[in-house]
Design an enzyme around this catalytic site. Structure first.
Site, PDB file in Angstrom:
ATOM      1  N   THR A 104       0.739  -1.231  -0.020  1.00  0.00           N
ATOM      2  CA  THR A 104       0.031   0.006   0.191  1.00  0.00           C
ATOM      3  C   THR A 104       0.904   1.414   0.000  1.00  0.00           C
ATOM      4  O   THR A 104       0.652   2.371  -0.872  1.00  0.00           O
ATOM      5  CB  THR A 104      -1.087   0.100   1.122  1.00  0.00           C
ATOM      6  N   VAL A 105       1.852   1.042   0.735  1.00  0.00           N
ATOM      7  CA  VAL A 105       2.815   2.633   1.029  1.00  0.00           C
ATOM      8  C   VAL A 105       3.514   2.623  -0.236  1.00  0.00           C
ATOM      9  O   VAL A 105       3.866   3.877  -0.548  1.00  0.00           O
ATOM     10  CB  VAL A 105       3.492   2.427   2.271  1.00  0.00           C
ATOM     11  N   GLU A 110      10.158  10.014   8.763  1.00  0.00           N
ATOM     12  CA  GLU A 110       8.531  10.803   9.076  1.00  0.00           C
ATOM     13  C   GLU A 110       7.671  10.150   9.179  1.00  0.00           C
ATOM     14  O   GLU A 110       6.588  10.346   9.731  1.00  0.00           O
ATOM     15  CB  GLU A 110       8.829  11.785   7.925  1.00  0.00           C
ATOM     16  N   LYS A 153       4.910   4.058  18.234  1.00  0.00           N
ATOM     17  CA  LYS A 153       5.129   5.630  17.681  1.00  0.00           C
ATOM     18  C   LYS A 153       5.351   6.559  18.871  1.00  0.00           C
ATOM     19  O   LYS A 153       6.141   7.386  18.791  1.00  0.00           O
ATOM     20  CB  LYS A 153       3.638   5.935  17.200  1.00  0.00           C
TER      21      LYS A 153
HETATM   22  N1  HSE Z   1      -2.629   0.719  11.686  1.00  0.00           N
HETATM   23  C1  HSE Z   1      -2.220   2.205  11.744  1.00  0.00           C
HETATM   24  C2  HSE Z   1      -3.494   2.964  12.255  1.00  0.00           C
HETATM   25  C3  HSE Z   1      -1.538   2.873  10.666  1.00  0.00           C
HETATM   26  O1  HSE Z   1      -4.643   2.443  12.227  1.00  0.00           O
HETATM   27  O2  HSE Z   1      -3.580   4.146  12.641  1.00  0.00           O
HETATM   28  C4  HSE Z   1      -0.170   2.616  10.449  1.00  0.00           C
HETATM   29  O3  HSE Z   1       0.600   2.941  11.500  1.00  0.00           O
END
Ligand code: HSE
Length: 434
Positions: free
Chosen positions: A11-12, A126, A202
């Site tokens: 996807t990315v 980022e 994160k």
């Molecule tokens: N699975 C994550 C979300 C996105 O639902 O925000 C990827 O970091």
């Protein structure tokens, strides 16, 4: 000419190559020099992507990518082991790296950054936090004049979607998770999102950048949203709060307070108003005070926006024959400190407690008695409706010590009038900066 290689066309990765093709003109105008997508390696990909490039640009053999002389290698396969190998190999070869891999960086970040430092190359990440929101750059560069006092954010769109939909549609957690999976927002194995693990990845990265340390996701106290019921969201609303899964980063007495858990926040706060799949992160600096960044935290193109921004940043460094102009961890290596973390038992705040109790007289008195014995003062009580087996009894406490609250809950859960595990939600209230 900057030569770029990309590993992974999921996807990315697809969003990234499409962005580099679609916006090539504006990207090169902004850079002032050209770039070339030299090699793309992916085991699986949409064959239509081949039409965007000269023949043999896309390969299923990653070895072919490593045979090229590449200035930047973009790792977009995710996962830990293979991704780490590829990144370390690219750095060893003298290539800079761009990655969105928060699981990897929040576990092996230090090893990767140290290697990059030794080999004098850059690592851009980022896209690892907040998808399309330029939060890493904000913390590392835009806010670098500040002592960072706190970072609080909704950093998982799936969890935010589930909490938002449960409240709007008056549905259970399980019903809403199923809908999110049907709509493609949640994975078949949703654990990373709903158990708070992705948010912990994160949060660890944000904490490291905020304080010049190397925090791993394992050091982040992590709770998910599975125990939240529709009624909790409704009670919170009646009390003037929203429930959000937050990543929280603070400094407390020289220790890092890094947590992921559902939190009650006042409904007039900016984060409380960010619903659905959106992410939002508030950074509090001692000079700037609060700044909040809102946007799409996932998805092909929003994430590609951050990846391409890293590619451009690093391309400029290469073009102007510099590297590590902005320290990888926001502070140069000589200022990276090992910091210990705060035990949640030492926290002190207000708490929302939801008990499952039999619907009869004297129950509140029994619970209040235990709370009183632990010096926990009750701010308000709600009990709505009658139940045959049990009813929810909701209490808001005044400021209390978490250790006391947990000890009280342990005793309360053993009372004969209590019919299930008590739910605790922390109330996050920020003092004014000053
Ligand atoms: N699975 C994550 C979300 C996105 O639902 O925000 C990827 O970091």
């Amino acid at each position: 000419m900057i030569n770029i290689g990309i590993i992974g066309l999921g996807t990315v990765g697809s969003g990234t190559v499409k962005t580099l093709v679609k916006n090539k003109e504006i990207i090169e105008k902004r850079l002032g020099f050209p770039f070339m997508l030299k090699k793309i390696a992916s085991l699986e990909y949409d064959k239509a992507l081949e039409d965007l490039f000269p023949p043999n640009t896309i390969t299923q053999n990653t070895e072919e990518l490593f045979e090229e002389k590449l200035d930047i290698v973009v790792e977009l396969i995710g996962g830990i082991n293979k991704a780490k190998q590829y990144i370390l190999r690219a750095i060893e070869n003298g290539s800079s790296v761009v990655t969105a891999n928060k699981a990897l960086l929040s576990t092996y970040g230090f090893e990767i950054f140290k290697k990059a430092y030794e080999k004098k190359v850059d690592v851009g990440f980022e896209a690892s936090v907040g998808g399309g929101i330029p939060i890493i750059k904000a913390v590392k560069e835009g806010l670098c004049a500040n002592n960072i006092l706190s970072i609080e954010g909704i950093v998982n769109g799936t969890a935010n979607y589930i909490l938002t939909s449960m409240l709007e549609e008056e549905k259970t957690f399980q019903e809403t998770l199923k809908k999110a999976q049907d709509l493609g927002f949640a994975e078949k194995n949703p654990s990373l999102d709903i158990d708070g693990i992705d948010s912990a990845h994160k949060t660890a990265i944000l904490a490291s950048l905020a304080f010049g340390t190397v925090l791993t996701a394992q050091q982040v106290h992590t709770e998910g949203i599975k125990d939240i019921e529709y009624s909790d969201l409704e009670y919170a609303r009646r009390l003037g709060y929203k429930v959000k899964l937050l990543g929280i980063v603070k400094m407390k007495d020289g220790k890092v307070d890094a947590r992921v858990h559902p939190a009650m926040i006042k409904e007039m706060e900016t984060l409380a108003k960010v619903d659905g799949v959106y992410n939002a992160i508030t950074v509090r600096g001692d000079i700037v005070e609060d700044t909040t960044y809102i946007g799409q935290g996932a998805g092909s193109f929003p994430t590609a926006s951050s990846i391409v921004s890293d590619i451009m940043d690093i391309s400029r460094n290469i073009e102007y024959k510099t590297h590590l102009r902005t320290p990888l961890l926001s502070f140069p290596f000589q200022h990276i400190r090992k910091l210990s973390t705060v035990d949640t038992n030492s926290l002190s705040m207000k708490y929302y407690l939801r008990f499952r109790v039999v619907d009869s007289g004297g129950v509140l008195a029994k619970i209040a008695n235990v709370l009183g014995n632990h010096e926990i003062s009750i701010k308000s009580v709600i009990q709505l409706g009658h139940g045959r087996e049990w009813v929810p009894l909701v209490l808001m406490t005044h400021q209390a010590r978490e250790k006391d609250v947990k000890e009280a809950i342990e005793i309360i859960d053993k009372l004969d009038v209590v019919k299930g595990k008590t739910l605790l939600i922390r109330v996050e209230e920020n003092e004014d900066v000053g």
